[in-house]
Design a protein around this motif. Structure first.
Motif, PDB file in Angstrom:
ATOM      1  N   PHE A   1       4.282 -10.822  -1.851  1.00  0.00           N
ATOM      2  CA  PHE A   1       4.313  -9.607  -1.047  1.00  0.00           C
ATOM      3  C   PHE A   1       3.526  -9.894   0.234  1.00  0.00           C
ATOM      4  O   PHE A   1       2.333 -10.213   0.170  1.00  0.00           O
TER       5      PHE A   1
ATOM      6  N   PRO B   1       4.947  -6.774   6.807  1.00  0.00           N
ATOM      7  CA  PRO B   1       6.265  -6.508   7.386  1.00  0.00           C
ATOM      8  C   PRO B   1       6.421  -7.225   8.722  1.00  0.00           C
ATOM      9  O   PRO B   1       5.467  -7.326   9.501  1.00  0.00           O
TER      10      PRO B   1
ATOM     11  N   VAL C   1       8.861 -10.605  -0.340  1.00  0.00           N
ATOM     12  CA  VAL C   1       9.042  -9.154  -0.241  1.00  0.00           C
ATOM     13  C   VAL C   1       8.044  -8.648   0.797  1.00  0.00           C
ATOM     14  O   VAL C   1       6.895  -9.105   0.838  1.00  0.00           O
ATOM     15  N   ARG C   2       8.470  -7.690   1.627  1.00  0.00           N
ATOM     16  CA  ARG C   2       7.602  -7.207   2.709  1.00  0.00           C
ATOM     17  C   ARG C   2       7.480  -5.680   2.633  1.00  0.00           C
ATOM     18  O   ARG C   2       8.226  -4.963   3.288  1.00  0.00           O
ATOM     19  N   PRO C   3       6.523  -5.184   1.842  1.00  0.00           N
ATOM     20  CA  PRO C   3       6.319  -3.735   1.747  1.00  0.00           C
ATOM     21  C   PRO C   3       5.931  -3.131   3.100  1.00  0.00           C
ATOM     22  O   PRO C   3       5.432  -3.812   3.998  1.00  0.00           O
ATOM     23  N   ASP C   4       6.143  -1.835   3.220  1.00  0.00           N
ATOM     24  CA  ASP C   4       5.887  -1.135   4.475  1.00  0.00           C
ATOM     25  C   ASP C   4       4.389  -1.019   4.765  1.00  0.00           C
ATOM     26  O   ASP C   4       3.547  -1.038   3.852  1.00  0.00           O
TER      27      ASP C   4
ATOM     28  N   TRP D   1      -0.155  -0.380   3.094  1.00  0.00           N
ATOM     29  CA  TRP D   1       0.586  -1.546   2.599  1.00  0.00           C
ATOM     30  C   TRP D   1       0.282  -1.768   1.117  1.00  0.00           C
ATOM     31  O   TRP D   1       1.179  -2.101   0.329  1.00  0.00           O
TER      32      TRP D   1
ATOM     33  N   ALA E   1       2.190   0.833  -0.888  1.00  0.00           N
ATOM     34  CA  ALA E   1       3.612   0.469  -0.923  1.00  0.00           C
ATOM     35  C   ALA E   1       3.835  -0.731  -1.837  1.00  0.00           C
ATOM     36  O   ALA E   1       4.853  -0.819  -2.542  1.00  0.00           O
ATOM     37  N   SER E   2       2.874  -1.658  -1.853  1.00  0.00           N
ATOM     38  CA  SER E   2       2.996  -2.842  -2.708  1.00  0.00           C
ATOM     39  C   SER E   2       2.959  -2.462  -4.178  1.00  0.00           C
ATOM     40  O   SER E   2       3.727  -2.991  -4.990  1.00  0.00           O
TER      41      SER E   2
ATOM     42  N   ARG F   1       3.770   0.430  -5.520  1.00  0.00           N
ATOM     43  CA  ARG F   1       5.027   1.117  -5.873  1.00  0.00           C
ATOM     44  C   ARG F   1       6.168   0.119  -6.058  1.00  0.00           C
ATOM     45  O   ARG F   1       6.928   0.194  -7.026  1.00  0.00           O
ATOM     46  N   ARG F   2       6.265  -0.813  -5.141  1.00  0.00           N
ATOM     47  CA  ARG F   2       7.337  -1.809  -5.215  1.00  0.00           C
ATOM     48  C   ARG F   2       7.157  -2.716  -6.433  1.00  0.00           C
ATOM     49  O   ARG F   2       8.122  -3.038  -7.147  1.00  0.00           O
TER      50      ARG F   2
ATOM     51  N   SER G   1      -5.269  -5.903  -0.513  1.00  0.00           N
ATOM     52  CA  SER G   1      -4.553  -6.649  -1.551  1.00  0.00           C
ATOM     53  C   SER G   1      -5.339  -6.646  -2.863  1.00  0.00           C
ATOM     54  O   SER G   1      -4.753  -6.606  -3.949  1.00  0.00           O
TER      55      SER G   1
END
Length: 459
Positions: free
Chosen positions: A47, A50, A76-79, A122, A125-126, A128-129, A151
């Motif tokens: 991750f 973006p 993967v690039r979370p918002d 971020w 969003a990470s 959730r993803r 992170s």
């Protein structure tokens, strides 16, 4: 050395905001870690930041780095909510545009009561993803690297929700200012509570040098037994298998014109002025009268930092010719990591210009040693890099930032470069081989393998 995985591949979620094509200084450790784990048979999902943030907001990219990522690594690039970076009202959300003061209050409340860092969106969003991906096919472990330290918060939250073990990797310190060597925050700042939380729940925490580990172990004794030092290293895919003597030692080298080189990013913390004055004094010596000092890399990590840093060179010594930063000092521009071998090959002496002290280990020092060149240190005494350089046979240490001592070291290093033979270069490279990246990463690989505990069921 850890053996490759067989059977169903263990699945790793790697939270690494600064990842290619970012050119942030810490990007090379995550790049190498993801590639190494994929090579060993792990199913790695990274991750990362973006792309609009990297290209449009901070303008800090190296597109060629993307080509060095193992194709088996999933990106993967979370918002990210770019609230703090927005200066143009046309970029504001509808809510912020209509209620700017309320939007600011909501943002500040989140910093104080949710997570104290501007990258917190971020992290959310990470999580959730990651939860959606985990529901389809579970992750066996999480590795999070900071900065940003959101992170770490994401790894902690994902662990609380799924019980997936996680490891945190301190490329930099969160609550310690590594340059002033003082705490970064007041005692009541929420970062302290979050750091304790993530450290005490982590399966392991990694630090790039022993001094950094000791500082954290003293403050968080309940997590100390799970702390490890994992050094940085140099990457074999960007440097040749062996090093050769420098140009000054080869036939036809011009007397009195050795080539000094700095490779890396120039930052505000580095002692630029003592280096410029020291180099000017070195050029007063007959053996280095026509020496040049080339800078390869960027000036600052963000697009607006270059002019200020260039001004410090000119203020230290006015350039004599167009295109110079100072007399004999030239900026050659950024070099893709894939082209570094040519830069090191063409240099006679490498200049290790570094800010910070015992808590700062620059990743570049490992490449410098692998190049098999004389290295002149330009940094305050007690730098963490000194322990690594102590047994390097071509280290020239001024012992501080006195320009006269820097000049003497530069002259001595240039003289040594002119007399180097294959045997001496091989000895220098042999010292560097201890820090080749796959060797340096071995403790981390072992720890992640232990966390998985077994080769997961075939499937």
């Amino acid at each position: 050395m850890t053996a490759p995985i067989t059977g169903r591949r263990p699945r790793l979620l790697y939270l690494a905001f600064y990842f290619p094509p970012s050119r942030a200084s810490g990007v090379y450790r995550p790049r190498a870690t993801a590639n190494r784990l994929a090579e060993l048979g792990w199913d790695v999902t990274v991750f990362a930041a973006p792309l609009p943030f990297l290209y449009e907001t901070i303008g800090s990219v190296d597109d060629e780095l993307l080509g060095t990522i193992d194709p088996r690594v999933t990106l993967v690039r979370p918002d990210l909510n770019r609230y703090l970076w927005q200066s143009d009202v046309r970029d504001y959300s509808r809510f912020r545009g209509a209620f700017p003061h309320l939007a600011e209050a909501v943002y500040e409340w989140g910093q104080q009561h949710v997570f104290p860092e501007r990258y917190a969106s971020w992290a959310r969003a990470s999580v959730r993803r990651a939860l959606r991906m985990h529901a389809r096919r579970r992750f066996d472990a999480v590795l999070a690297t900071g900065n940003p330290f959101a992170s770490f918060g994401a790894a902690w939250a994902f662990h609380k929700l799924t019980r997936t073990p996680y490891v945190i990797d301190y490329r930099d310190s969160w609550t310690l200012d590594q340059f002033t060597e003082k705490p970064r925050f007041d005692d009541d700042h929420p970062a302290w509570r979050w750091e304790r939380r993530v450290l005490e729940s982590a399966a392991s925490s990694l630090f790039v040098n022993d001094a950094q580990l000791s500082w954290h172990a003293e403050r968080y004794p309940r997590a100390a037994d799970r702390m490890m030092t994992v050094l940085n290293g140099w990457d074999a895919d960007t440097l040749p298998a062996t090093a050769e003597p420098p140009p000054a030692a080869r036939a036809g080298a011009s007397e009195g014109a050795p080539r000094f080189a700095f490779v890396g990013t120039v930052t505000a913390e580095q002692p630029i002025e003592p280096l410029v004055e020291g180099f000017a004094r070195a050029r007063e010596h007959p053996g280095t009268a026509r020496a040049v000092l080339d800078f390869y890399g960027y000036f600052g990590f963000f697009k607006d930092a270059g002019d200020r840093l260039r001004g410090r060179f000119a203020a230290a010594a006015e350039p004599e010719e167009d295109g110079e930063l100072a007399p004999g000092v030239r900026h050659r521009g950024p070099v893709p990591k894939t082209a570094l071998a040519d830069v090191y090959r063409d240099a006679d002496v490498l200049v290790f210009l570094n800010g910070g002290g015992r808590y700062v280990t620059s990743g570049k020092i490992f490449e410098y040693m692998a190049a098999g060149r004389p290295i002149v240190s330009v940094h305050t005494p007690g730098s963490a890099a000194e322990e690594l350089l102590r047994d390097y046979p071509l280290w020239f240490n001024p012992g501080g930032l006195d320009p006269a001592d820097i000049a003497a070291s530069m002259v001595a290093a240039a003289k040594a470069a002119a007399g180097l033979d294959d045997r001496q270069v091989a000895q220098a490279r042999a010292h560097a081989d201890r820090f080749e990246r796959t060797v340096a990463l071995e403790p981390l690989v072992r720890r992640l393998t232990e966390l998985v505990g077994r080769t997961p069921e075939a499937g």
